[in-house]
Enzyme design. Structure first.
Site, PDB file in Angstrom:
ATOM      1  N   GLU A 139       0.443  58.981  69.263  1.00 45.82           N
ATOM      2  CA  GLU A 139      -0.786  59.416  68.590  1.00 45.82           C
ATOM      3  C   GLU A 139      -0.528  60.643  67.725  1.00 45.82           C
ATOM      4  OE1 GLU A 139      -3.595  57.934  68.457  1.00 45.82           O
ATOM      5  OE2 GLU A 139      -3.653  56.563  70.164  1.00 45.82           O
ATOM      6  N   ASP A 279       0.922  46.207  68.325  1.00 45.81           N
ATOM      7  CA  ASP A 279       0.596  46.006  66.907  1.00 45.81           C
ATOM      8  C   ASP A 279       1.498  46.732  65.910  1.00 45.81           C
ATOM      9  OD1 ASP A 279      -0.474  48.369  67.873  1.00 45.81           O
ATOM     10  OD2 ASP A 279      -2.528  47.952  67.263  1.00 45.81           O
ATOM     11  N   GLU A 372     -14.463  45.385  70.864  1.00 41.05           N
ATOM     12  CA  GLU A 372     -13.079  45.690  71.213  1.00 41.05           C
ATOM     13  C   GLU A 372     -12.349  44.462  71.750  1.00 41.05           C
ATOM     14  OE1 GLU A 372     -11.698  48.304  70.375  1.00 41.05           O
ATOM     15  OE2 GLU A 372      -9.917  48.611  71.603  1.00 41.05           O
ATOM     16  N   GLU A 393      -9.568  48.297  61.225  1.00 45.55           N
ATOM     17  CA  GLU A 393      -8.643  47.188  60.949  1.00 45.55           C
ATOM     18  C   GLU A 393      -9.228  46.069  60.077  1.00 45.55           C
ATOM     19  OE1 GLU A 393      -8.799  48.780  63.812  1.00 45.55           O
ATOM     20  OE2 GLU A 393      -6.769  49.611  63.946  1.00 45.55           O
TER      21      GLU A 393
END
Ligand code: NAG
Ligand code: NAG
Ligand code: NAG
Ligand code: NAG
Ligand code: NAG
Ligand code: NAG
Length: 576
Positions: A139, A279, A372, A393
């Site tokens: 992160e 991802d 989600e 996204e």
């Protein structure tokens, strides 16, 4: 990300668009001006959204990390990101102006140079990473290091005329300081980094050795760029070593798990998909190849991509599968998966991208936003993951698909996303996450990626003038990094053919696509020359007619050559 120079594939799609524009210029030129008016109107709407989020952050949260828009206060959330059980939270940590760092590139893209400069000066004078705070390496890398490196590259781009040319690399100094603090995380028997690092003290005693695939496989863009900029190879080498180790852990099916142990190099969770925990690993293989011209990364991406399409894909959907057997495990749509069509556009697989994107958008329409987790087999919401934290996204993929196709339908999708965000998530104090999409109950959190990504991709969908000046790829956090020939280990000439204005006229280039050539490498041997893949042939469009087999390229899923029927349709039917 991929304008002119780099993505030959995408860019050939753009060429194709101009071809159709040319052949049907009458109808299109008539719709030009309402289209332009719509773009301007929607762009201004996104700008208003961004400033509503930004100004409220600056008023109520800065210099802390993120805004709590309902209570109009702040949270020092950098140490909470990825920290599901909220363990080892710092006692004396006042934040790192996270949302400001994340907003830097968006400010420039929206043309606010003065605010960008003000923010950079504030950060140079006041930001320190010498904090006793345990943060998630992944992160912190994508949000903070990526935000700083990207903003540094923009600030030092002389054509942008920022700081009257007097920028003194302050952001790079900060980025390097942060990068050095990352290095102890890589000190493991495998070279795979710990998921957590204390900014001041390094890896903590008894730190967990569990991490995710994306956690140790999506560092190369930011750390590689830091090495190129500083001349210190340690960052790039650490990220590459971790990536190669991860690669060596693939199964015989070229699949990966979701979580692993950095001390032993063993998998913990064998099921994986293209969403959470994995991802950006796929994303960084391809984008790392594009940014650094690294052929290894391309080969890795290619094998991994083919395996994903083979084992995870079910029509337009992607389920999870066990890396050892390829057997399907979870039949779920997760909102993070919605980035995949955008990545597919970069590989040239536009038709597959279009079909998944459409289905994902239908789920968005059904709930008003993307939940989600959605159970595909039961066609219902996951009982505990009903939230929508303002994720980018779907907007991201919409932007890529519009760039590739110029199909105005994607603008309608963008408009619908914008309307949903304004009607469900906008509050007086900013934009709030949705806790439960079935009730639209809100949660007191405005994530920094709403400014770094959601607003940015929506803005670029309607106004891509920023991309006309140079060629960028976007990190997984939406921070643009210019594609520079000086950063390329090897320079595939098709990546830098020439500039966009010129290419529009260069009909010859229509045939060449190094990207699609690599998706289907066998074709090179068969034909002996470059062939474009199916991605360039929008045979789903009724107005396209081929003239020769050459116009039809290869089918990107089977890698078989397609041919042109006498009626002018491309297809596989005439093939052996
Ligand atoms: C955080 O802010 C408080 C109040 O302004 C201050 O007393 C404290 O020293 C700060 N802590 C750090 C680590 O800077
Ligand atoms: C730049 O951002 C600041 C802060 O939101 C705002 O006051 C200013 O009007 C903006 N300038 C432009 C040109 O948009
Ligand atoms: C650093 O932060 C302080 C306190 O917010 C502020 O007064 C000062 O102007 C900042 N420095 C710069 C260069 O912005
Ligand atoms: C680390 O683990 C050891 C053995 O379990 C224990 O004795 C020690 O107190 C732990 N240290 C910390 C800081 O938790
Ligand atoms: C995307 O899919 C839709 C519906 O199947 C189709 O009408 C459209 O032409 C497709 N666009 C592209 C670029 O493939
Ligand atoms: C783009 O290409 C054209 C034709 O070669 C050239 O005249 C122009 O200067 C180029 N522009 C840039 C920004 O390189």
């Amino acid at each position: 990300m991929f304008r002119r120079k780099f993505s030959t594939c995408t860019f050939l799609l753009l060429l194709f668009f101009f071809f159709t524009l040319f052949t049907s210029s009458m109808s299109l030129s008539q719709s030009q001006s309402p289209l332009a008016a719509k773009k301007k109107r929607m762009r201004d709407k996104v700008r208003t959204m961004f400033y509503h989020a930004y100004d409220n952050y600056m008023a109520y949260a800065f210099p802390h990390d993120e805004l709590k828009p309902l209570s109009k206060t702040f949270t020092n959330s950098l140490s909470e990101l990825g920290n599901l059980k909220l363990e080892h939270l710092p006692q004396h940590y006042n934040g790192s102006a996270l949302t400001l760092i994340e907003s830097l590139s968006s400010l420039l893209i929206m043309g606010n140079n003065t605010e960008f400069e003000r923010a950079v000066l504030w950060l140079s004078a006041n930001l320190t990473f010498d904090a006793d705070a345990r943060v998630n390496l992944f992160e912190c890398n994508i949000r903070v290091l990526g935000g700083l490196v990207s903003a540094h590259l923009l600030a030092s781009d002389s054509s942008k005329r920022l700081f009257q040319g007097a920028y003194k690399n302050q952001l790079l100094v900060l980025a390097e300081d942060l990068g050095k603090r990352f290095l102890p995380a890589f000190n493991t028997p495998t070279g795979l980094p710990y998921a957590w690092i204390n900014l001041k003290y390094g890896v903590m005693e008894n730190e967990t050795t569990e991490t995710s695939t994306s956690g140790c496989g999506s560092l190369i863009l930011e750390m590689g760029a830091l090495s190129k900029l500083t001349g210190d190879p340690r960052y790039e080498l650490a990220a590459l070593r971790a990536l190669h180790k991860l690669w060596s852990m693939r199964s015989s099916l070229n699949l990966f798990g979701t979580t692993l142990d950095v001390a032993t190099g063993e998998w913990i969770e064998f099921s994986s998909g293209i969403g959470a925990g994995v991802d950006s690993f796929y994303e960084y293989l391809l984008k790392g190849h594009i940014l650094f011209g690294n052929e290894d990364l391309w080969r890795m991406f290619h094998s991994a991509y083919v395996a994903v399409q083979k084992y995870f894909r079910y029509g337009p959907w992607y389920h999870e599968a066990d890396m050892r057997t390829g057997r399907a495990t979870y039949w779920q749509l997760t909102s993070l998966q919605a980035f995949w069509p955008g990545l597919q556009v970069l590989t040239g697989d536009v038709i597959a991208a279009n079909s998944s994107h459409r289905e994902f958008f239908h789920v968005w329409q059904r709930f008003g936003v993307l939940p989600e987790r959605y159970l595909l087999d039961h066609q219902m919401l996951h009982p505990t993951e009903k939230y929508y934290p303002l994720r980018p996204e779907l907007a991201e993929s919409t932007f890529y698909l519009y760039q590739a196709t110029k199909d105005p339908w994607y603008l309608d999708v963008g408009e619908s996303i914008i309307n949903s965000l304004n009607s469900y998530t906008k509050v007086k104090g900013g934009f709030a996450s949705i806790k439960d999409v079935s009730t639209m109950q809100l949660e007191d959190h405005q994530h920094s990626f709403f400014l770094a990504e959601t607003c940015k991709y929506l803005y670029l969908l309607f106004d891509d003038s920023f991309l006309l000046e140079s060629n960028y790829i976007f990190t997984t956090e939406g921070h643009p990094l210019p594609v520079l020939s000086t950063w390329h280990e090897r320079l595939p000439e098709t990546y830098f053919p020439t500039n966009w204005t010129f290419m529009k006229r260069q009909q010859e280039a229509n045939r060449i696509s190094s990207m699609s050539l690599q998706v289907c490498p066998a074709m090179n041997l068969i034909s002996g020359h470059h062939i474009k893949s199916a991605c360039h042939i929008p045979d789903a469009r009724s107005d396209f007619r081929c003239m020769t087999d050459e116009d039809c390229g290869v089918d990107s899923t089977t890698c078989r050559r397609r041919s042109c029927s006498t009626a002018g349709y491309c297809g596989l039917w005439l093939l052996i």
